[in-house]
Design a protein around this motif. Structure first.
Motif, PDB file in Angstrom:
ATOM      1  N   GLY A   1       9.824 -10.595   5.329  1.00 33.96           N
ATOM      2  CA  GLY A   1       9.550 -12.016   5.190  1.00 33.96           C
ATOM      3  C   GLY A   1       8.396 -12.384   6.107  1.00 33.96           C
ATOM      4  N   ASN A   2       8.615 -13.291   7.028  1.00 35.75           N
ATOM      5  CA  ASN A   2       7.593 -13.654   8.015  1.00 35.75           C
ATOM      6  C   ASN A   2       7.583 -12.585   9.100  1.00 35.75           C
ATOM      7  N   THR A   3       7.186 -11.388   8.693  1.00 35.45           N
ATOM      8  CA  THR A   3       7.301 -10.193   9.530  1.00 35.45           C
ATOM      9  C   THR A   3       6.414 -10.257  10.770  1.00 35.45           C
ATOM     10  N   PRO A   4       6.881  -9.674  11.882  1.00 38.09           N
ATOM     11  CA  PRO A   4       5.988  -9.560  13.046  1.00 38.09           C
ATOM     12  C   PRO A   4       4.929  -8.469  12.869  1.00 38.09           C
ATOM     13  N   ILE A   5       5.115  -7.608  11.867  1.00 40.70           N
ATOM     14  CA  ILE A   5       4.141  -6.539  11.626  1.00 40.70           C
ATOM     15  C   ILE A   5       3.134  -7.044  10.598  1.00 40.70           C
ATOM     16  N   ALA A   6       2.212  -7.879  11.055  1.00 42.21           N
ATOM     17  CA  ALA A   6       1.237  -8.505  10.160  1.00 42.21           C
ATOM     18  C   ALA A   6       0.005  -8.920  10.947  1.00 42.21           C
ATOM     19  N   TYR A   7      -1.114  -9.051  10.230  1.00 46.01           N
ATOM     20  CA  TYR A   7      -2.372  -9.426  10.886  1.00 46.01           C
ATOM     21  C   TYR A   7      -3.314 -10.088   9.892  1.00 46.01           C
ATOM     22  N   ARG A   8      -4.000 -11.129  10.333  1.00 49.65           N
ATOM     23  CA  ARG A   8      -5.044 -11.760   9.528  1.00 49.65           C
ATOM     24  C   ARG A   8      -6.401 -11.200   9.952  1.00 49.65           C
ATOM     25  N   ALA A   9      -7.118 -10.652   8.989  1.00 50.89           N
ATOM     26  CA  ALA A   9      -8.453 -10.096   9.246  1.00 50.89           C
ATOM     27  C   ALA A   9      -9.493 -11.080   8.718  1.00 50.89           C
ATOM     28  N   PHE A  10     -10.290 -11.650   9.618  1.00 57.89           N
ATOM     29  CA  PHE A  10     -11.295 -12.642   9.237  1.00 57.89           C
ATOM     30  C   PHE A  10     -12.628 -11.964   8.928  1.00 57.89           C
ATOM     31  N   PHE A  11     -13.293 -12.452   7.899  1.00 57.60           N
ATOM     32  CA  PHE A  11     -14.603 -11.940   7.528  1.00 57.60           C
ATOM     33  C   PHE A  11     -15.688 -12.510   8.445  1.00 57.60           C
ATOM     34  N   PRO A  12     -16.781 -11.760   8.613  1.00 58.41           N
ATOM     35  CA  PRO A  12     -17.927 -12.324   9.327  1.00 58.41           C
ATOM     36  C   PRO A  12     -18.526 -13.482   8.538  1.00 58.41           C
ATOM     37  N   ALA A  13     -19.332 -14.282   9.206  1.00 58.48           N
ATOM     38  CA  ALA A  13     -19.996 -15.406   8.545  1.00 58.48           C
ATOM     39  C   ALA A  13     -20.805 -14.914   7.360  1.00 58.48           C
ATOM     40  N   GLY A  14     -20.723 -15.639   6.250  1.00 56.42           N
ATOM     41  CA  GLY A  14     -21.461 -15.275   5.048  1.00 56.42           C
ATOM     42  C   GLY A  14     -20.730 -14.337   4.119  1.00 56.42           C
ATOM     43  N   MET A  15     -19.518 -13.911   4.497  1.00 58.39           N
ATOM     44  CA  MET A  15     -18.721 -13.019   3.660  1.00 58.39           C
ATOM     45  C   MET A  15     -17.351 -13.641   3.422  1.00 58.39           C
ATOM     46  N   ASP A  16     -16.770 -13.354   2.247  1.00 58.41           N
ATOM     47  CA  ASP A  16     -15.430 -13.852   1.959  1.00 58.41           C
ATOM     48  C   ASP A  16     -14.808 -13.062   0.815  1.00 58.41           C
ATOM     49  N   VAL A  17     -13.636 -13.472   0.365  1.00 63.10           N
ATOM     50  CA  VAL A  17     -12.886 -12.711  -0.634  1.00 63.10           C
ATOM     51  C   VAL A  17     -13.521 -12.761  -2.017  1.00 63.10           C
ATOM     52  N   THR A  18     -14.437 -13.694  -2.241  1.00 68.01           N
ATOM     53  CA  THR A  18     -15.051 -13.809  -3.562  1.00 68.01           C
ATOM     54  C   THR A  18     -16.123 -12.741  -3.787  1.00 68.01           C
ATOM     55  N   GLN A  19     -16.444 -11.980  -2.759  1.00 74.08           N
ATOM     56  CA  GLN A  19     -17.399 -10.876  -2.865  1.00 74.08           C
ATOM     57  C   GLN A  19     -16.644  -9.551  -2.949  1.00 74.08           C
ATOM     58  N   TRP A  20     -17.335  -8.514  -3.426  1.00 67.24           N
ATOM     59  CA  TRP A  20     -16.724  -7.198  -3.524  1.00 67.24           C
ATOM     60  C   TRP A  20     -16.468  -6.612  -2.133  1.00 67.24           C
ATOM     61  N   HIS A  21     -15.241  -6.103  -1.931  1.00 67.80           N
ATOM     62  CA  HIS A  21     -14.888  -5.400  -0.701  1.00 67.80           C
ATOM     63  C   HIS A  21     -13.934  -4.261  -1.042  1.00 67.80           C
ATOM     64  N   VAL A  22     -13.925  -3.246  -0.196  1.00 67.03           N
ATOM     65  CA  VAL A  22     -12.980  -2.145  -0.341  1.00 67.03           C
ATOM     66  C   VAL A  22     -11.862  -2.338   0.677  1.00 67.03           C
ATOM     67  N   TYR A  23     -10.639  -2.466   0.178  1.00 70.34           N
ATOM     68  CA  TYR A  23      -9.453  -2.649   1.010  1.00 70.34           C
ATOM     69  C   TYR A  23      -8.663  -1.341   1.001  1.00 70.34           C
ATOM     70  N   SER A  24      -8.234  -0.886   2.179  1.00 67.38           N
ATOM     71  CA  SER A  24      -7.581   0.428   2.220  1.00 67.38           C
ATOM     72  C   SER A  24      -6.567   0.531   3.350  1.00 67.38           C
ATOM     73  N   VAL A  25      -5.714   1.552   3.228  1.00 61.86           N
ATOM     74  CA  VAL A  25      -4.790   1.916   4.295  1.00 61.86           C
ATOM     75  C   VAL A  25      -4.763   3.434   4.404  1.00 61.86           C
ATOM     76  N   ASP A  26      -4.737   3.938   5.630  1.00 58.66           N
ATOM     77  CA  ASP A  26      -4.528   5.357   5.907  1.00 58.66           C
ATOM     78  C   ASP A  26      -3.104   5.491   6.442  1.00 58.66           C
ATOM     79  N   TRP A  27      -2.282   6.241   5.717  1.00 61.65           N
ATOM     80  CA  TRP A  27      -0.839   6.317   5.983  1.00 61.65           C
ATOM     81  C   TRP A  27      -0.487   7.733   6.438  1.00 61.65           C
TER      82      TRP A  27
END
Length: 288
Positions: free
Chosen positions: A175-201
Motif C-alpha cells: 500500500g503506502n509502502t516505505p519502500i518507495a521513491y519519487r524520481a524527479f526529472f531535470p528541468a526540460g524533461m518529463d514523462v511525455t518524452q521517451w525514457h527508458v525505465y528499468s530495474v536490475d534485480w
C-alpha cells in the motif's frame, strides 16, 4: 535524474554489482518485444479484462482494439519499429463482467505463464500523457496471493509529469509502502518524452534506473526491516493504464468529477489524448 542519497549498505551493493558486471559476460536476452507487428502478439501477452477493480480505480480493462493497439511509422511518434499504445476512453455506463458500472475503459496486458523471469534486468522505453489522475505503470508481479507474491513497480506516474515513482510491495510493506521513491526529472524533461525505465534485480538488491541513471537502490536488509523479502520467485511483466483511484487521489486530493481525476484530465480523456506509448520491452538474464 535526481539521485537518491543512498545508505552505506545500498551504496556497497551498487558498487559490488558494478564490479561484478565488469567481470562477467553481457547478460543474455530472455525476452524482447519490439511491438513491430500489426497486432499484439498473443503468444507473448495476455490481455486482462476487468470484473472488479482494486485501489478505487475508475476504469474497466477491456480487450479491444480501441484501448490496446499497435502503430507504425510516424504514427508511432518516435518508436522506430512500431509502438504499443494503451489508450484511456470515456465510456459512460460501461458494464464489466461482474456487472459493475464504469465511465472509463482502458488497457492492461501481462506475460503471466508466457514469460516469467527470476533475477536479471527488465526495461521498457515509454512515453505517456500527463494529467492529474492518469496512472500508467510498468511493473513485475509474482504468482500467488498479493502482497506475499512480491511486486516490483519499475515505473509509475499519477499525472504529475515532473516525476515517476519506484516501489516494492510485499508482506509488511505494501500500500503506502516505505519502500518507495519519487524520481524527479531535470528541468526540460518529463514523462511525455521517451525514457527508458528499468530495474536490475539480484537475490540481494533492486536497483531502479531512468535512462541508465540510478534513481533508487534497495537492499534485502532494507526490505527485511519491514517484512519478508518476496523476490526469490519468478515474476511476470505488466503494462497497464489505470485512471484515478487511491494512489493518484492520495497525491492530488481530487474528489470530483471522479476520485483522483481532474476536470482537465477528464477533458483530455474525452478528446482522445490520454495515451501510453511503449517502444519496446526487454528482459535480460541475471545471476542466480
Amino acid at each position: 535524474m535526481k539521485f537518491v542519497h543512498f545508505t552505506a549498505i545500498a551504496l556497497i551493493a551498487i558498487l559490488s554489482s558494478v564490479k561484478a558486471q565488469q567481470t562477467r559476460p553481457k547478460a543474455d536476452t530472455v525476452f524482447f518485444e519490439d511491438f513491430n507487428e500489426n497486432t499484439l502478439d498473443r503468444t507473448k501477452w495476455n490481455v486482462e479484462i476487468t470484473g472488479n477493480t482494486v485501489n478505487d480505480e475508475q476504469e474497466a480493462y477491456v480487450d479491444s482494439a480501441s484501448t490496446i493497439y499497435l502503430l507504425k511509422d510516424a504514427r508511432a511518434e518516435g518508436a522506430k519499429n512500431g509502438a504499443l499504445v494503451l489508450k484511456a476512453i470515456y465510456h459512460p455506463g460501461f458494464i464489466s463482467t461482474k456487472d459493475n458500472k464504469y465511465d472509463f475503459i482502458s488497457g492492461r496486458i501481462n506475460t503471466q505463464k508466457k514469460m516469467e523471469f527470476l533475477y536479471g534486468s527488465a526495461s521498457a522505453r515509454m512515453k505517456m500523457s500527463s494529467g492529474a489522475g492518469l496512472w500508467p505503470a510498468f511493473w513485475a508481479l509474482g504468482n500467488g496471493n498479493w502482497p506475499d507474491c512480491g511486486e516490483i513497480d519499475i515505473m509509475e506516474t499519477v499525472g504529475d509529469s515532473s516525476w515517476v515513482s519506484n516501489a516494492m510491495h510485499g508482506p509488511g510493506y505494501f500500500g503506502n509502502t516505505p519502500i518507495a521513491y519519487r524520481a524527479f526529472f531535470p528541468a526540460g524533461m518529463d514523462v511525455t518524452q521517451w525514457h527508458v525505465y528499468s530495474v536490475d534485480w539480484t537475490p540481494s538488491s533492486m536497483i531502479f534506473k531512468v535512462d541508465g541513471k540510478v534513481t533508487y537502490a534497495v537492499t534485502r536488509a532494507m526490505v527485511e526491516h519491514y517484512g519478508k523479502w518476496a523476490y526469490d520467485n519468478p515474476k511476470f511483466i505488466i503494462l497497464n493504464f489505470a485512471l484515478g483511484g487511491g494512489y493518484p487521489g492520495g497525491v492530488n486530493k481530487i474528489k470530483a468529477p471522479y476520485f483522483g481525476i481532474s476536470d482537465a484530465t477528464l477533458g483530455k480523456i474525452k478528446a482522445g489524448q490520454a495515451k501510453v506509448f511503449v517502444d519496446w520491452v526487454l528482459v535480460t538474464k541475471g545471476v542466480k
